[in-house]
Scaffold this active site. Sequence first.
Site, PDB file in Angstrom:
ATOM      1  CB  SER A 295      10.900  29.000 -69.539  1.00 16.09           C
ATOM      2  OG  SER A 295      11.461  29.923 -70.534  1.00 16.09           O
TER       3      SER A 295
ATOM      4  CG  HIS B 164       8.408  25.696 -73.675  1.00 12.89           C
ATOM      5  ND1 HIS B 164       9.371  24.581 -73.521  1.00 12.89           N
ATOM      6  CD2 HIS B 164       9.245  26.782 -73.619  1.00 12.89           C
ATOM      7  CE1 HIS B 164      10.569  25.106 -73.020  1.00 12.89           C
ATOM      8  NE2 HIS B 164      10.624  26.268 -73.082  1.00 12.89           N
TER       9      HIS B 164
ATOM     10  CD  GLU C 164       8.076  20.804 -73.751  1.00 14.85           C
ATOM     11  OE1 GLU C 164       8.153  20.001 -72.803  1.00 14.85           O
ATOM     12  OE2 GLU C 164       9.059  21.600 -73.725  1.00 14.85           O
TER      13      GLU C 164
ATOM     14  CG  ASN D  84      13.077  24.324 -69.798  1.00 10.04           C
ATOM     15  OD1 ASN D  84      14.155  24.345 -69.897  1.00 10.04           O
ATOM     16  ND2 ASN D  84      12.174  25.304 -70.213  1.00 10.04           N
TER      17      ASN D  84
HETATM   18  N1  LIG Z   1      15.637  32.519 -74.114  1.00  7.32           N
HETATM   19  C1  LIG Z   1      14.930  31.345 -74.458  1.00  7.32           C
HETATM   20  O1  LIG Z   1      16.044  30.359 -74.661  1.00  7.32           O
HETATM   21  C2  LIG Z   1      13.685  30.894 -74.110  1.00  7.32           C
HETATM   22  C3  LIG Z   1      13.501  29.554 -74.524  1.00  7.32           C
HETATM   23  C4  LIG Z   1      11.999  29.250 -74.507  1.00  7.32           C
HETATM   24  C5  LIG Z   1      10.962  30.289 -73.742  1.00  7.32           C
HETATM   25  N2  LIG Z   1      11.483  31.408 -73.418  1.00  7.32           N
HETATM   26  C6  LIG Z   1      10.532  32.051 -72.778  1.00  7.32           C
HETATM   27  O2  LIG Z   1      10.148  33.173 -73.790  1.00  7.32           O
HETATM   28  C7  LIG Z   1       9.769  34.286 -73.407  1.00  7.32           C
HETATM   29  C8  LIG Z   1      10.452  35.581 -73.805  1.00  7.32           C
HETATM   30  O3  LIG Z   1      11.899  35.209 -73.881  1.00  7.32           O
HETATM   31  P1  LIG Z   1      13.234  35.914 -74.618  1.00  7.32           P
HETATM   32  O4  LIG Z   1      14.340  35.226 -74.294  1.00  7.32           O
HETATM   33  O5  LIG Z   1      12.490  36.252 -76.112  1.00  7.32           O
HETATM   34  O6  LIG Z   1      13.004  37.334 -73.952  1.00  7.32           O
HETATM   35  P2  LIG Z   1      13.708  38.790 -74.292  1.00  7.32           P
HETATM   36  O7  LIG Z   1      13.843  39.841 -73.138  1.00  7.32           O
HETATM   37  O8  LIG Z   1      14.656  38.586 -75.432  1.00  7.32           O
HETATM   38  O9  LIG Z   1      12.207  39.565 -74.935  1.00  7.32           O
HETATM   39  C9  LIG Z   1      11.170  40.185 -74.333  1.00  7.32           C
HETATM   40  C10 LIG Z   1      10.646  40.998 -75.068  1.00  7.32           C
HETATM   41  O10 LIG Z   1       9.316  41.369 -74.709  1.00  7.32           O
HETATM   42  C11 LIG Z   1       9.269  42.889 -74.567  1.00  7.32           C
HETATM   43  N3  LIG Z   1       8.073  43.081 -73.501  1.00  7.32           N
HETATM   44  C12 LIG Z   1       8.111  43.214 -72.257  1.00  7.32           C
HETATM   45  N4  LIG Z   1       6.944  43.444 -71.699  1.00  7.32           N
HETATM   46  C13 LIG Z   1       6.206  43.709 -72.667  1.00  7.32           C
HETATM   47  C14 LIG Z   1       4.801  43.836 -72.876  1.00  7.32           C
HETATM   48  N5  LIG Z   1       3.921  44.053 -71.741  1.00  7.32           N
HETATM   49  N6  LIG Z   1       4.324  43.906 -74.034  1.00  7.32           N
HETATM   50  C15 LIG Z   1       5.055  43.802 -75.370  1.00  7.32           C
HETATM   51  N7  LIG Z   1       6.282  43.534 -75.214  1.00  7.32           N
HETATM   52  C16 LIG Z   1       6.831  43.476 -74.022  1.00  7.32           C
HETATM   53  C17 LIG Z   1      10.616  43.234 -74.156  1.00  7.32           C
HETATM   54  O11 LIG Z   1      10.945  44.928 -74.487  1.00  7.32           O
HETATM   55  C18 LIG Z   1      11.514  42.252 -75.069  1.00  7.32           C
HETATM   56  O12 LIG Z   1      11.796  42.835 -76.235  1.00  7.32           O
HETATM   57  C19 LIG Z   1       9.971  34.444 -71.757  1.00  7.32           C
HETATM   58  O13 LIG Z   1       8.824  33.714 -70.965  1.00  7.32           O
HETATM   59  C20 LIG Z   1      11.116  33.000 -71.805  1.00  7.32           C
HETATM   60  O14 LIG Z   1      10.961  32.327 -70.537  1.00  7.32           O
HETATM   61  C21 LIG Z   1      12.770  31.655 -73.590  1.00  7.32           C
END
Ligand SMILES: NC(=O)c1ccc[n+]([C@@H]2O[C@H](COP(=O)([O-])OP(=O)(O)OC[C@H]3O[C@@H](n4cnc5c(N)ncnc54)[C@H](O)[C@@H]3O)[C@@H](O)[C@H]2O)c1
Length: 304
Positions: free
Chosen positions: A114, A135, A147, A186
């Site tokens: 993010s 992103h 992005e 962001n």
């Molecule tokens: N939630 C949002 O609105 C949003 C928006 C844009 C970007 N992001 C970014 O996207 C990324 C993921 O966010 P999310 O909200 O999907 O998180 P989330 O917690 O919903 O999902 C993360 C997943 O990754 C898995 N995981 C953790 N370590 C791992 C590894 N080493 N290998 C494989 N799987 C692994 C976990 O088990 C989990 O299922 C983050 O970097 C976040 O900042 C999130």
Amino acid sequence: MSPSDARVAVVGAGLMGHGIAQVFARAGHEVRLFDLDPDALGGARDRIAENLTALGLDPSAADRVQPVADLAGAVGEANLVIECVREDLSAKQRLFAEIERHAKPDAVLATNTSVIPITRIMGGLASRERALGTHWWNPPYIVPLVEVIGTEWTSGAALDATMELLRAVGKVPVHVRRDVPGFIGNRLQHALWREAIALVEDGVCDPATIDLVVKSSFGPRLAVLGPMENADLVGLDLALAVHRTLFPHLANAGAPSPYLERLVAEQRLGMKTGAGFYEWSAERQQEVKSRLIRRLSYAEAEPV
Ligand SMILES: NC(=O)c1ccc[n+]([C@@H]2O[C@H](COP(=O)([O-])OP(=O)(O)OC[C@H]3O[C@@H](n4cnc5c(N)ncnc54)[C@H](O)[C@@H]3O)[C@@H](O)[C@H]2O)c1
């Protein structure tokens, strides 16, 4: 990487990962999905099928997403690998070191961080020329923007191929020319959140008033006119006069607000703990999430 037959691997099947896999699968691509958590991995296809059904789309696209129980098997054949694990710099660095060992030499390696600069995540790789940021925004199968962020090492070919593939699957990719923390979206969003939290903390209004003001004024307008277009509409002389009066009074703290720190320390984390700025019953959460999907679906029907 050809946009017509690119194979995609998504690492992390959580909120963002399953939705990103859905975008490529719906556009006809084979997607391999990996997650350390067997429940997240096992449930991803059903989650995707439910999302598609809720949007009135054919859920069979979910069949093109193949859950794979080992990282090497998930990324080994991919032309594009998108990492979607938790927002933790060292976890992402360790993961990319491993992905780099298993991926094809010409596969593009992308992180969905993010706000962390891509340079910090990818700096230790041997093949930094193929590493970049993509992103996405939540829900990734509805919000059009992605992005695309390169570092000083990223090749033009990797950037161009990624932008082309994203366009081909119906997204609106933008190229972020410098790898700054928070990229573009962001930085804009959290400048607003800093001010919103400061207004509540200073007793000017409550959280519900903040949301009402935004949703009944410049919120809907922002979907039609961006801030630069709107500044031109009202006139830059007015913008300058407003900034002269207002800027000395805006929140400009270089650290998170103590009020936010306190809420988090009290485990008021928002919907996931049932309370944040508001109290959240399960019904109220569902109602808000359904409204979000319903109202945002316009973005697919009428691109900007
Ligand atoms: N939630 C949002 O609105 C949003 C928006 C844009 C970007 N992001 C970014 O996207 C990324 C993921 O966010 P999310 O909200 O999907 O998180 P989330 O917690 O919903 O999902 C993360 C997943 O990754 C898995 N995981 C953790 N370590 C791992 C590894 N080493 N290998 C494989 N799987 C692994 C976990 O088990 C989990 O299922 C983050 O970097 C976040 O900042 C999130």
